[in-house]
Design a protein around this motif. Structure first.
Motif, PDB file in Angstrom:
ATOM      1  N   GLY A  80      15.407 -13.517   6.696  1.00  0.00           N
ATOM      2  CA  GLY A  80      16.387 -12.440   6.638  1.00  0.00           C
ATOM      3  C   GLY A  80      16.688 -11.855   8.004  1.00  0.00           C
ATOM      4  O   GLY A  80      16.046 -12.183   9.004  1.00  0.00           O
ATOM      5  N   PRO A  81      17.669 -10.928   8.069  1.00  0.00           N
ATOM      6  CA  PRO A  81      18.208 -10.489   9.364  1.00  0.00           C
ATOM      7  C   PRO A  81      17.379  -9.486  10.137  1.00  0.00           C
ATOM      8  O   PRO A  81      17.607  -9.321  11.332  1.00  0.00           O
ATOM      9  CB  PRO A  81      19.557  -9.871   8.975  1.00  0.00           C
ATOM     10  N   ASP A  82      16.430  -8.764   9.515  1.00  0.00           N
ATOM     11  CA  ASP A  82      15.807  -7.648  10.239  1.00  0.00           C
ATOM     12  C   ASP A  82      14.353  -7.469   9.838  1.00  0.00           C
ATOM     13  O   ASP A  82      13.966  -6.448   9.279  1.00  0.00           O
ATOM     14  CB  ASP A  82      16.598  -6.360   9.992  1.00  0.00           C
ATOM     15  N   GLY A  83      13.534  -8.451  10.161  1.00  0.00           N
ATOM     16  CA  GLY A  83      12.123  -8.369   9.822  1.00  0.00           C
ATOM     17  C   GLY A  83      11.402  -7.258  10.557  1.00  0.00           C
ATOM     18  O   GLY A  83      10.562  -6.561   9.974  1.00  0.00           O
ATOM     19  N   VAL A  84      11.712  -7.052  11.835  1.00  0.00           N
ATOM     20  CA  VAL A  84      11.070  -5.977  12.587  1.00  0.00           C
ATOM     21  C   VAL A  84      11.500  -4.620  12.032  1.00  0.00           C
ATOM     22  O   VAL A  84      10.703  -3.680  11.972  1.00  0.00           O
ATOM     23  CB  VAL A  84      11.378  -6.101  14.086  1.00  0.00           C
ATOM     24  N   GLY A  85      12.747  -4.511  11.592  1.00  0.00           N
ATOM     25  CA  GLY A  85      13.193  -3.273  10.948  1.00  0.00           C
ATOM     26  C   GLY A  85      12.410  -2.987   9.683  1.00  0.00           C
ATOM     27  O   GLY A  85      12.096  -1.826   9.382  1.00  0.00           O
ATOM     28  N   VAL A  86      12.065  -4.025   8.929  1.00  0.00           N
ATOM     29  CA  VAL A  86      11.236  -3.856   7.729  1.00  0.00           C
ATOM     30  C   VAL A  86       9.855  -3.340   8.116  1.00  0.00           C
ATOM     31  O   VAL A  86       9.327  -2.399   7.506  1.00  0.00           O
ATOM     32  CB  VAL A  86      11.123  -5.182   6.956  1.00  0.00           C
ATOM     33  N   MET A  89      -1.585  -8.732   4.017  1.00  0.00           N
ATOM     34  CA  MET A  89      -1.253  -9.825   4.923  1.00  0.00           C
ATOM     35  C   MET A  89      -0.656 -10.988   4.137  1.00  0.00           C
ATOM     36  O   MET A  89      -1.286 -11.535   3.232  1.00  0.00           O
ATOM     37  CB  MET A  89      -2.521 -10.288   5.637  1.00  0.00           C
ATOM     38  N   GLY A  90       0.577 -11.353   4.473  1.00  0.00           N
ATOM     39  CA  GLY A  90       1.193 -12.538   3.899  1.00  0.00           C
ATOM     40  C   GLY A  90       1.078 -13.711   4.848  1.00  0.00           C
ATOM     41  O   GLY A  90       0.728 -13.557   6.021  1.00  0.00           O
ATOM     42  N   ASN A  91       1.395 -14.909   4.376  1.00  0.00           N
ATOM     43  CA  ASN A  91       1.320 -16.064   5.267  1.00  0.00           C
ATOM     44  C   ASN A  91       2.369 -16.004   6.369  1.00  0.00           C
ATOM     45  O   ASN A  91       2.169 -16.555   7.456  1.00  0.00           O
ATOM     46  CB  ASN A  91       1.413 -17.373   4.476  1.00  0.00           C
ATOM     47  N   HIS A  92       3.482 -15.311   6.151  1.00  0.00           N
ATOM     48  CA  HIS A  92       4.470 -15.173   7.224  1.00  0.00           C
ATOM     49  C   HIS A  92       3.993 -14.221   8.312  1.00  0.00           C
ATOM     50  O   HIS A  92       4.419 -14.352   9.471  1.00  0.00           O
ATOM     51  CB  HIS A  92       5.820 -14.719   6.661  1.00  0.00           C
ATOM     52  N   GLU A  93       3.142 -13.271   7.968  1.00  0.00           N
ATOM     53  CA  GLU A  93       2.535 -12.446   9.014  1.00  0.00           C
ATOM     54  C   GLU A  93       1.634 -13.309   9.898  1.00  0.00           C
ATOM     55  O   GLU A  93       1.658 -13.188  11.133  1.00  0.00           O
ATOM     56  CB  GLU A  93       1.722 -11.293   8.399  1.00  0.00           C
ATOM     57  N   LEU A  94       0.858 -14.191   9.283  1.00  0.00           N
ATOM     58  CA  LEU A  94       0.033 -15.111  10.059  1.00  0.00           C
ATOM     59  C   LEU A  94       0.894 -16.034  10.908  1.00  0.00           C
ATOM     60  O   LEU A  94       0.550 -16.361  12.050  1.00  0.00           O
ATOM     61  CB  LEU A  94      -0.840 -15.940   9.114  1.00  0.00           C
ATOM     62  N   LEU A  95       2.038 -16.434  10.363  1.00  0.00           N
ATOM     63  CA  LEU A  95       2.917 -17.364  11.068  1.00  0.00           C
ATOM     64  C   LEU A  95       3.543 -16.725  12.304  1.00  0.00           C
ATOM     65  O   LEU A  95       3.536 -17.316  13.392  1.00  0.00           O
ATOM     66  CB  LEU A  95       4.004 -17.853  10.106  1.00  0.00           C
ATOM     67  N   ARG A 120       1.366 -15.455  19.652  1.00  0.00           N
ATOM     68  CA  ARG A 120       0.139 -15.599  20.443  1.00  0.00           C
ATOM     69  C   ARG A 120      -0.031 -16.986  21.041  1.00  0.00           C
ATOM     70  O   ARG A 120      -0.453 -17.152  22.191  1.00  0.00           O
ATOM     71  CB  ARG A 120      -1.086 -15.305  19.565  1.00  0.00           C
ATOM     72  N   PHE A 121       0.267 -18.018  20.243  1.00  0.00           N
ATOM     73  CA  PHE A 121      -0.082 -19.381  20.639  1.00  0.00           C
ATOM     74  C   PHE A 121       1.123 -20.237  21.015  1.00  0.00           C
ATOM     75  O   PHE A 121       0.944 -21.310  21.590  1.00  0.00           O
ATOM     76  CB  PHE A 121      -0.876 -20.061  19.514  1.00  0.00           C
ATOM     77  N   GLY A 122       2.328 -19.799  20.660  1.00  0.00           N
ATOM     78  CA  GLY A 122       3.537 -20.517  21.052  1.00  0.00           C
ATOM     79  C   GLY A 122       3.504 -21.976  20.670  1.00  0.00           C
ATOM     80  O   GLY A 122       3.301 -22.333  19.513  1.00  0.00           O
ATOM     81  N   ASP A 123       3.663 -22.848  21.665  1.00  0.00           N
ATOM     82  CA  ASP A 123       3.728 -24.295  21.441  1.00  0.00           C
ATOM     83  C   ASP A 123       2.393 -24.991  21.675  1.00  0.00           C
ATOM     84  O   ASP A 123       2.355 -26.205  21.866  1.00  0.00           O
ATOM     85  CB  ASP A 123       4.792 -24.912  22.363  1.00  0.00           C
ATOM     86  N   THR A 124       1.295 -24.245  21.643  1.00  0.00           N
ATOM     87  CA  THR A 124      -0.025 -24.869  21.748  1.00  0.00           C
ATOM     88  C   THR A 124      -0.193 -25.933  20.667  1.00  0.00           C
ATOM     89  O   THR A 124      -0.028 -25.640  19.479  1.00  0.00           O
ATOM     90  CB  THR A 124      -1.135 -23.811  21.586  1.00  0.00           C
ATOM     91  N   PRO A 125      -0.496 -27.178  21.037  1.00  0.00           N
ATOM     92  CA  PRO A 125      -0.611 -28.242  20.018  1.00  0.00           C
ATOM     93  C   PRO A 125      -1.769 -27.975  19.062  1.00  0.00           C
ATOM     94  O   PRO A 125      -2.854 -27.564  19.468  1.00  0.00           O
ATOM     95  CB  PRO A 125      -0.872 -29.507  20.853  1.00  0.00           C
ATOM     96  N   LEU A 185       2.299  -5.912  16.545  1.00  0.00           N
ATOM     97  CA  LEU A 185       1.296  -6.963  16.466  1.00  0.00           C
ATOM     98  C   LEU A 185      -0.056  -6.406  16.051  1.00  0.00           C
ATOM     99  O   LEU A 185      -0.778  -7.018  15.244  1.00  0.00           O
ATOM    100  CB  LEU A 185       1.196  -7.689  17.802  1.00  0.00           C
ATOM    101  N   GLN A 186      -0.417  -5.251  16.604  1.00  0.00           N
ATOM    102  CA  GLN A 186      -1.688  -4.634  16.232  1.00  0.00           C
ATOM    103  C   GLN A 186      -1.702  -4.244  14.764  1.00  0.00           C
ATOM    104  O   GLN A 186      -2.700  -4.445  14.061  1.00  0.00           O
ATOM    105  CB  GLN A 186      -1.940  -3.411  17.119  1.00  0.00           C
ATOM    106  N   TRP A 187      -0.604  -3.688  14.287  1.00  0.00           N
ATOM    107  CA  TRP A 187      -0.521  -3.281  12.877  1.00  0.00           C
ATOM    108  C   TRP A 187      -0.628  -4.498  11.966  1.00  0.00           C
ATOM    109  O   TRP A 187      -1.390  -4.487  10.984  1.00  0.00           O
ATOM    110  CB  TRP A 187       0.787  -2.540  12.642  1.00  0.00           C
ATOM    111  N   ILE A 188       0.110  -5.563  12.280  1.00  0.00           N
ATOM    112  CA  ILE A 188       0.066  -6.771  11.456  1.00  0.00           C
ATOM    113  C   ILE A 188      -1.330  -7.358  11.423  1.00  0.00           C
ATOM    114  O   ILE A 188      -1.846  -7.737  10.358  1.00  0.00           O
ATOM    115  CB  ILE A 188       1.074  -7.816  11.989  1.00  0.00           C
ATOM    116  N   SER A 189      -1.975  -7.441  12.582  1.00  0.00           N
ATOM    117  CA  SER A 189      -3.263  -8.119  12.674  1.00  0.00           C
ATOM    118  C   SER A 189      -4.368  -7.378  11.940  1.00  0.00           C
ATOM    119  O   SER A 189      -5.430  -7.962  11.666  1.00  0.00           O
ATOM    120  CB  SER A 189      -3.651  -8.316  14.138  1.00  0.00           C
ATOM    121  N   ARG A 190      -4.149  -6.112  11.592  1.00  0.00           N
ATOM    122  CA  ARG A 190      -5.173  -5.329  10.899  1.00  0.00           C
ATOM    123  C   ARG A 190      -4.927  -5.215   9.400  1.00  0.00           C
ATOM    124  O   ARG A 190      -5.671  -4.518   8.696  1.00  0.00           O
ATOM    125  CB  ARG A 190      -5.236  -3.925  11.507  1.00  0.00           C
TER     126      ARG A 190
END
Length: 365
Positions: A131-137, A159-165, A171-176, A208-213
């Motif tokens: 959707g268009p405004d995840g940070v707004g949510v 915590m949903g799987n999209h929060e982990l994603l 954090r990890f970007g394109d790390t293989p 990020l801090q809020w999501i990770s907790r």
């Protein structure tokens, strides 16, 4: 909702019924703000499917979706003691639809401010992507948490799987990372599953801090609340406290491969759908973590659980509109993802439900 496929494109998933060959341009409610710069519309009827995941290809003989319990007269949370309990399904960046659904339940006013006194509100995860405004949510949920606490209630989130994603992508970007689909990365998986560059650009440290907790699971009264319809939570502990602590420790350690394994496990779905094994799986989680009435989850859209989406071959199975949560697995599980990413409904409902109400789906099937 997400399936972490690295080999399947976004246009290869099952399709919801359309009246034209291509999906219409996305529309937004009257008075809604335009999408932020960088928003990439996602085809709401074509979720990505991870390798090995099954998708429904025929109607299921599940118990019907049910009506909600009538809300007593008066404003939510206006009495003494614990206020009424509400849960919210997957939001996926659809901020305007979320605000409308919360306002319809009397939880916020026209300005988006908490008006529900000592009510209790739980979000079941998946705030961003598609959707268009995840940070707004996320900003809205964070603000409502403070306002609800000041009013004697609370607003909490899982915590949903999209929060982990999105955490992994940041954090990890394109790390293989070695996955069952070959070499993968969080960033590639995030983009494949509806990641919005505008969200990534606007994510700040406090988000990020809020999501990770966030906790992975919780119990409210007789209800066990989780995001995913999977038994994989059992891999992380035998109590709610153990699971939440284990997930938090994984995120704090910050090992990309360990975080990917957690994401992969919480992306699994359909553990409670099978007529024979589903009730046993739901009871296993309820027995392990508490909650004698229902296991309440998001993650898998109700049209998937009902088998009311097109097959991989493009058949149209005549999906019915979903107007409420879906109770199944011998009445032990409540599905709360109304399919907002599939042009469905944003579900904000009050618990407990009225288990004896008739089927509210549009065509009455």
């Amino acid at each position: 909702m997400v399936e972490g496929s690295m080999t399947q494109g976004a246009g290869q998933g099952p399709a919801v019924r359309r009246t034209a060959a291509m999906p219409p341009a996305p529309t937004y409610p009257a008075g809604a703000q335009p999408p932020p710069p960088g928003y990439t519309p996602t085809r709401r009827d074509l979720p990505v499917v991870r390798p090995g995941a099954s998708v429904p290809t025929a109607a299921q003989e599940d118990p019907p979706t049910i009506c909600l319990a009538p809300v007593p007269d008066g404003e939510p949370g206006s009495s003494d003691g614990p206020g009424p309990l509400f849960v919210v399904g997957d939001v996926h960046g659809y901020l305007d639809e979320l605000r409308q659904a919360l306002a319809a339940q009397g939880l916020i006013d026209a300005e988006g401010r908490w008006t529900a006194g000592n009510s209790r509100l739980w979000f079941l995860g998946d705030f961003t992507d598609r959707g268009p405004d995840g940070v707004g949510v996320i900003d809205l949920v964070m603000r409502l948490s403070a306002e609800a606490a000041a009013a004697g209630g609370y607003c909490k989130a899982l915590m949903g799987n999209h929060e982990l994603l999105i955490l992994g992508a940041k954090r990890f970007g394109d790390t293989p990372i070695n996955s069952s689909a070959g070499t993968a990365s969080f960033h590639a998986a995030w983009l494949l599953n509806g990641g919005q560059r505008a969200d990534m650009d606007r994510l700040q440290d406090h988000h990020l801090q809020w999501i990770s907790r966030l906790d992975a699971m919780a119990q409210e009264e007789d209800h066990l609340l989780v995001h995913s319809d999977t038994t994989a939570y059992l891999d992380y502990g035998s109590s709610i406290e153990d699971v939440n602590e284990a997930v938090n420790e994984i995120l704090q350690r910050g090992d990309a491969h360990e975080c990917w394994d957690l994401f992969r496990k919480l992306t699994k779905r359909f553990a409670f759908r099978d007529e024979e094994t589903g009730p046993k799986a739901a009871r296993e989680l309820l027995d392990a973590y508490g909650g004698q009435r229902h296991l309440v989850h998001g993650h898998s859209p109700i049209p998937y659980l009902l088998g009311e989406v097109g097959s991989e071959e493009g058949e149209d199975n005549g999906a019915a509109a979903v107007d409420g949560p879906h109770v199944y697995a011998d009445g032990l599980a409540i599905a709360m993802d109304g399919g907002i990413t599939m042009e469905g409904k944003m579900l904000v409902v009050r618990l407990p439900l009225d288990d004896t109400a008739p089927d509210p789906r549009a065509d009455g099937r």
